[in-house]
Design a protein around this motif. Structure first.
Motif, mmCIF file in Angstrom:
data_model
loop_
_atom_site.group_PDB
_atom_site.id
_atom_site.type_symbol
_atom_site.label_atom_id
_atom_site.label_comp_id
_atom_site.label_asym_id
_atom_site.label_seq_id
_atom_site.Cartn_x
_atom_site.Cartn_y
_atom_site.Cartn_z
ATOM 1 N N GLY A 10 16.483 4.156 -1.816
ATOM 2 C CA GLY A 10 15.098 4.119 -1.021
ATOM 3 C C GLY A 10 15.288 4.731 0.266
ATOM 4 N N LYS A 11 14.510 4.274 1.183
ATOM 5 C CA LYS A 11 14.500 4.693 2.642
ATOM 6 C C LYS A 11 15.350 3.835 3.522
ATOM 7 N N ALA A 12 15.456 2.455 3.340
ATOM 8 C CA ALA A 12 16.280 1.714 4.061
ATOM 9 C C ALA A 12 17.401 1.025 3.015
ATOM 10 N N THR A 32 16.035 4.099 9.444
ATOM 11 C CA THR A 32 14.872 3.343 9.809
ATOM 12 C C THR A 32 13.704 4.518 9.622
ATOM 13 N N THR A 33 12.636 4.203 8.847
ATOM 14 C CA THR A 33 11.652 5.101 8.647
ATOM 15 C C THR A 33 10.466 4.619 9.108
ATOM 16 N N ALA A 34 9.217 5.159 9.402
ATOM 17 C CA ALA A 34 7.607 4.746 9.630
ATOM 18 C C ALA A 34 6.967 5.945 9.203
ATOM 19 N N PHE A 35 5.746 5.412 8.744
ATOM 20 C CA PHE A 35 4.675 6.607 8.439
ATOM 21 C C PHE A 35 5.145 7.379 7.460
ATOM 22 N N ASP A 36 5.485 6.757 6.378
ATOM 23 C CA ASP A 36 5.970 7.507 5.122
ATOM 24 C C ASP A 36 6.994 8.451 5.304
ATOM 25 N N ALA A 37 8.015 7.958 6.211
ATOM 26 C CA ALA A 37 9.326 8.569 6.681
ATOM 27 C C ALA A 37 8.988 9.946 7.490
ATOM 28 N N LYS A 38 7.736 9.991 8.092
ATOM 29 C CA LYS A 38 7.513 11.147 8.995
ATOM 30 C C LYS A 38 8.375 10.953 10.129
ATOM 31 N N ASP A 214 10.289 -6.723 16.128
ATOM 32 C CA ASP A 214 10.297 -6.417 14.737
ATOM 33 C C ASP A 214 10.064 -4.742 14.677
ATOM 34 N N LYS A 215 9.870 -4.224 13.595
ATOM 35 C CA LYS A 215 9.936 -2.545 13.333
ATOM 36 C C LYS A 215 8.850 -1.939 14.180
ATOM 37 N N ASP A 216 7.754 -2.595 14.706
ATOM 38 C CA ASP A 216 6.741 -1.925 15.815
ATOM 39 C C ASP A 216 7.322 -1.611 16.750
ATOM 40 N N PHE A 218 9.890 0.459 16.812
ATOM 41 C CA PHE A 218 10.349 1.605 16.390
ATOM 42 C C PHE A 218 9.150 2.387 16.019
ATOM 43 N N ARG A 219 8.176 1.970 15.433
ATOM 44 C CA ARG A 219 7.025 2.495 15.175
ATOM 45 C C ARG A 219 6.261 3.083 16.480
ATOM 46 N N ARG A 220 6.240 2.162 17.649
ATOM 47 C CA ARG A 220 5.658 2.377 18.673
ATOM 48 C C ARG A 220 6.397 2.942 19.710
HETATM 49 N N1 ASP Z 1 8.511 1.995 5.660
HETATM 50 C C1 ASP Z 1 7.368 2.937 5.589
HETATM 51 C C2 ASP Z 1 7.926 4.193 5.733
HETATM 52 O O1 ASP Z 1 9.228 4.519 5.792
HETATM 53 C C3 ASP Z 1 6.413 2.535 6.528
HETATM 54 C C4 ASP Z 1 6.387 1.515 7.724
HETATM 55 O O2 ASP Z 1 7.328 0.561 7.341
HETATM 56 O O3 ASP Z 1 5.849 1.914 8.682
HETATM 57 O O4 ASP Z 1 7.177 5.286 5.991
#
Ligand code: ASP
Ligand code: TMP
Length: 253
Positions: A10-12, A32-38, A214-216, A218-220
């Motif tokens: 998987g991704k992680a 670490t991925t976010a937004f569908d691994a974009k 948390d992961k936000d 990274f996302r933000r």
């Molecule tokens: N894990 C998901 C991804 O890699 C999304 C996320 O957690 O924001 O896209």
């Protein structure tokens, strides 16, 4: 190094064949991925922290009688788990408005919800994990009504227990995502908690400051991602044995 058969990547995380039938080894990557691994990054030491945090939370949950796939941690990055048939749902429990709920329904982030809410997403990357209802889940046979009943009851117990556990260490459990699997024992099937519970799959805010742990981060693009995960581990009273020297967490006990 001994070669093992990869069952799923998987991704992680990676799942390897386990040492005996019915078991797997779950390996936590730093990816670490976010937004569908974009959006992607390799955050050194993240996998070690998630392995340790998830071990701790799964063991606490097992202690109150929540069945899980977790058997034991093997080393810094790996844990032994029972092989289960994963139900293709991401089950999200929310206590405070944030993330996609805030975006979709226009509710300000941080607003406490009138009551805890459980949502389901169909686990399918190509479709971007769409929001689905119990009707879709049972009509398409992803889970039976009985499975869903077990999933909801377990999710409510997990939410109550983890909310209290995190509150005790000064953290607000805003929301989190769970995955469940079917564990077959002879002809009997049980629904068990699977996957992981970590700052990758939860929103955790400091009680006093609302700082995101948390992961936000990274996302933000807030920075300090592994430092925040390490803070969570520290507050829970756990930390990996030897992640020093990597800019990672430092053992304090
Ligand atoms: N894990 C998901 C991804 O890699 C999304 C996320 O957690 O924001 O896209
Ligand atoms: P959301 O607000 O983006 O729907 O996320 C709800 C919770 O689920 C949040 O704690 C993060 C977690 N989550 C995952 O673990 N994996 C995912 O792919 C997504 C989108 C969210």
């Amino acid at each position: 190094m001994k070669r093992r058969r990869t069952i799923y990547e998987g991704k992680a995380k990676i799942l390897y064949e386990g040492p005996e039938p019915g078991t797997l080894v779950q390996y936590f990557k730093d990816d670490t991925t976010a937004f569908d691994a974009k959006k992607r990054a390799v955050l050194e030491g993240k996998g070690v922290l998630n392995n340790r945090i998830s071990e701790y939370l799964m063991m606490q949950l097992q202690a109150i009688g929540v069945p899980t796939h977790f058997v034991r941690r093997l080393n810094m990055r790996e844990q032994l788990i029972k092989e289960v048939e994963i139900i293709p749902l991401e089950v999200v429990a929310r206590n405070v408005a944030a993330g996609s709920l805030s975006a979709r329904l226009g509710i300000q982030e941080g607003q406490p919800l009138p009551r805890s809410i459980i949502e389901y997403y169909y686990k399918n990357d190509q479709l971007h994990d769409p929001w689905v209802s119990e009707e879709h889940i049972t009509a398409f046979g992803w889970a039976s009504p009985q499975d869903l009943d077990d999933i909801v009851n377990l999710t409510i117990r997990i939410n109550d227990f983890l909310s209290g556990l995190f509150l005790g260490v000064g953290i607000k459990l805003v929301d989190f995502k769970l995955e469940f699997g079917r564990l077959w024992e002879n002809e009997f099937m049980r629904i068990v908690l699977a996957d992981e519970i970590s700052p990758d799959s939860c929103r955790l805010w400091d009680i006093q400051t609302n700082e995101k742990l948390d992961k936000d981060r990274f996302r933000r693009d807030l920075g300090g991602v592994t430092e925040a995960y390490s803070e969570v581990a520290k507050r829970l009273g756990i930390l990996p044995e030897s992640a020093q020297g990597s800019g990672g967490p430092v053992l304090v006990r």
